[in-house]
Design a protein around this motif. Structure first.
Motif, mmCIF file in Angstrom:
data_model
loop_
_atom_site.group_PDB
_atom_site.id
_atom_site.type_symbol
_atom_site.label_atom_id
_atom_site.label_comp_id
_atom_site.label_asym_id
_atom_site.label_seq_id
_atom_site.Cartn_x
_atom_site.Cartn_y
_atom_site.Cartn_z
ATOM 1 N N UNK A 49 0.710 -0.688 0.077
ATOM 2 C CA UNK A 49 -0.001 -0.036 -0.284
ATOM 3 C C UNK A 49 0.957 0.783 0.242
ATOM 4 N N UNK A 50 2.103 0.932 0.773
ATOM 5 C CA UNK A 50 2.640 2.850 0.890
ATOM 6 C C UNK A 50 3.407 2.716 -0.121
ATOM 7 N N UNK A 51 3.817 1.540 -1.511
ATOM 8 C CA UNK A 51 4.527 1.702 -2.388
ATOM 9 C C UNK A 51 3.670 2.100 -3.762
ATOM 10 N N UNK A 52 2.617 1.733 -3.902
ATOM 11 C CA UNK A 52 1.029 1.949 -4.700
ATOM 12 C C UNK A 52 1.398 3.305 -4.678
ATOM 13 N N UNK A 53 0.682 3.741 -3.463
ATOM 14 C CA UNK A 53 0.523 4.806 -2.980
ATOM 15 C C UNK A 53 1.196 6.111 -3.128
ATOM 16 N N UNK A 54 2.297 5.963 -3.089
ATOM 17 C CA UNK A 54 3.605 6.830 -3.206
ATOM 18 C C UNK A 54 3.844 6.922 -4.598
ATOM 19 N N UNK A 55 4.256 5.755 -5.035
ATOM 20 C CA UNK A 55 4.047 5.685 -7.021
ATOM 21 C C UNK A 55 3.444 6.359 -8.162
ATOM 22 N N UNK A 56 1.847 6.663 -7.283
ATOM 23 C CA UNK A 56 1.217 7.119 -8.008
ATOM 24 C C UNK A 56 1.331 8.441 -7.871
ATOM 25 N N UNK A 57 1.489 8.805 -6.510
ATOM 26 C CA UNK A 57 1.599 10.816 -6.916
ATOM 27 C C UNK A 57 2.720 10.459 -7.030
ATOM 28 N N UNK A 58 3.310 10.070 -7.199
ATOM 29 C CA UNK A 58 5.095 10.659 -8.143
ATOM 30 C C UNK A 58 4.426 10.934 -9.244
ATOM 31 N N UNK A 59 3.554 9.528 -10.180
ATOM 32 C CA UNK A 59 3.707 9.970 -11.631
ATOM 33 C C UNK A 59 2.704 10.767 -12.243
ATOM 34 N N UNK A 60 1.251 10.836 -11.232
ATOM 35 C CA UNK A 60 0.271 11.908 -11.111
ATOM 36 C C UNK A 60 1.618 13.563 -10.983
ATOM 37 N N UNK A 61 2.294 13.663 -10.195
ATOM 38 C CA UNK A 61 2.817 15.155 -10.233
ATOM 39 C C UNK A 61 4.206 15.178 -11.354
#
Length: 418
Positions: A49-61
């Motif tokens: 969960x931690x990894x998925x959330x961080x990756x999605x945010x990074x790509x969206x930004x």
């Protein structure tokens, strides 16, 4: 369309669609407990969960995805976290080199650097070693399944016996030392020794702390660099972040890959600062540093800000060891032996072919588990470090049920023959 070289799909013939934690789900909705964990790449489980959330945010930004070895915010944060959470608390002063994205890339880098620094080409590896399958790494890999003189250069590598290779009563370091001291032994003084503290692919062979300490002493005495291969058994697999921590040794170089990328491709070489003798651009690669992996890794390194995960690994290690030893007693006809540390354990079955049957039938019952050892005689337990106790016991239960069925079928077949 895929090449015949594909391997794992032959052992696990399913098309997987989803994954979470320690579970995989195929296209038909069948669930599988994962005791394979991407060969040690998924220490923190599928879709953490931690990894998925961080990756999605990074790509969206619109975070930088590919940057060669240029500086990025993701790399800066990764390096700072690695230092603050892992290196500094353990008093390790290592420089970090980002190599190509796989384990064999970092091994190749370590070998090249060691030979360059010492001006000596020979390297010592150990029996049953596995360090990768590119040319340099393959030369220091012991299993003859991968080695063929038609496509490998065996020059500049010498093999020595690993801890316990001749049984518990023989100190194999005496053998190594004798070769080094004897000018007529034929062993060229090596630039480096490379070793796994736990030989994962080699059959879950565990080096003792005393043996590792003795090996370090020999390296210091004879001016040899000590390289520890942490690619599969580092990053928490042994219960500590580095598998060599418990022995108190300080390697000259450490190779890291697999789970250091949080499930994404990343490999790096740690080296003592004075060994960082590369000229700028002297050793390169297009994917030397994966920014998405930097983001993922920062999230997984957070597990090591305290001792909670380490304590949990040791607790579950006790369960795994106890249960496997109970299976060895329950099925004496197997003549099985148990060895391992942390959450990497081997259940060795001497009769060739039985372990392969265990893996095959266990898969049919919903467990993914691979084999290791020179003859695939070791059932290899490699669950995610974050696996819950219930799922861990469920997987062990499938192995119990599988072995029982195999032995029952074998007994029925023998009865029919007589």
């Amino acid at each position: 369309m895929e090449s015949e070289v594909r391997g794992y799909i032959r052992s696990f013939p399913a098309i997987f669609e989803r994954a979470k934690g320690a579970m995989l789900v195929d296209e038909q909705g069948n669930e599988f407990v994962d005791f394979f964990a991407g060969a040690g790449t998924l220490n923190y489980g599928h879709n953490n969960d931690r990894v998925s959330k961080a990756l999605v945010e990074y790509i969206q930004n619109d975070g930088v995805v590919h940057g060669l070895d240029m500086a990025t915010s993701a790399k800066k944060r990764f390096l700072q976290t690695l230092y603050d959470v892992v290196l500094s608390p353990r008093n390790y002063e290592y420089k970090v080199q980002f190599t190509g994205p796989t384990g064999t890339n970092t091994v190749e880098s370590a070998l090249k650097l060691a030979r360059m620094i010492k001006g000596r080409s020979n390297v010592v590896a150990f029996t049953n070693a596995f360090h990768g399958l590119t040319m340099g790494s393959l030369a220091i890999t012991g299993n003859n399944f991968y080695r063929d003189e038609a496509h490998i250069s065996r020059s500049n590598v010498s093999f020595m016996p690993y801890d316990g290779y001749f049984g518990p009563d023989v100190n194999t370091l005496d053998y190594f030392r004798k070769f080094l001291e004897d000018g007529s032994s034929g062993l060229d003084l090596p630039s480096a020794v490379i070793v796994e503290t736990i030989q994962a692919e080699g059959g879950i062979n565990v080096a003792s702390d005393e043996w590792l300490q003795g090996l370090e002493q020999i390296c210091r005495e004879f001016d040899i660099l000590l390289i520890i291969d942490e690619i599969q058994v580092g990053n928490g697999r042994s219960g500590e972040f580095f598998s060599f921590e418990r022995s108190g040794i300080t390697p000259d170089m450490v190779t890291l890959s697999k789970s250091i990328g949080g499930g994404l491709p990343l490999a790096l070489l740690l080296m003592r600062p004075e060994l960082d003798q590369w000229k700028p651009g002297e050793h390169t690669g297009t994917f030397r540093g994966n920014n998405l992996a930097f983001v993922a890794s920062v999230e997984t390194l957070a597990y090591w800000e305290n001792n909670d995960l380490s304590d949990a690994i040791h607790y579950k290690s006790g369960i795994l060891k106890e249960e496997l030893e109970a299976l060895a007693v329950k099925y004496p006809d197997l003549n099985a032996s148990v060895r391992g540390r942390g959450l990497i354990y081997g259940f060795e079955i001497p009769e060739i072919g039985i372990a392969k049957e265990v893996s095959r039938i266990a898969f049919e019952k919903g467990l993914i588990i691979e084999l290791s050892g020179a003859s695939d005689q070791v059932v290899k337990f490699l669950p995610p470090l974050t696996i819950d106790e219930e799922t861990l016991r469920k997987g062990i239960g499938i192995i119990d049920e599988t072995i029982g069925e195999i032995l029952e079928t074998k007994q029925e077949r023998l009865s029919e023959e007589f």
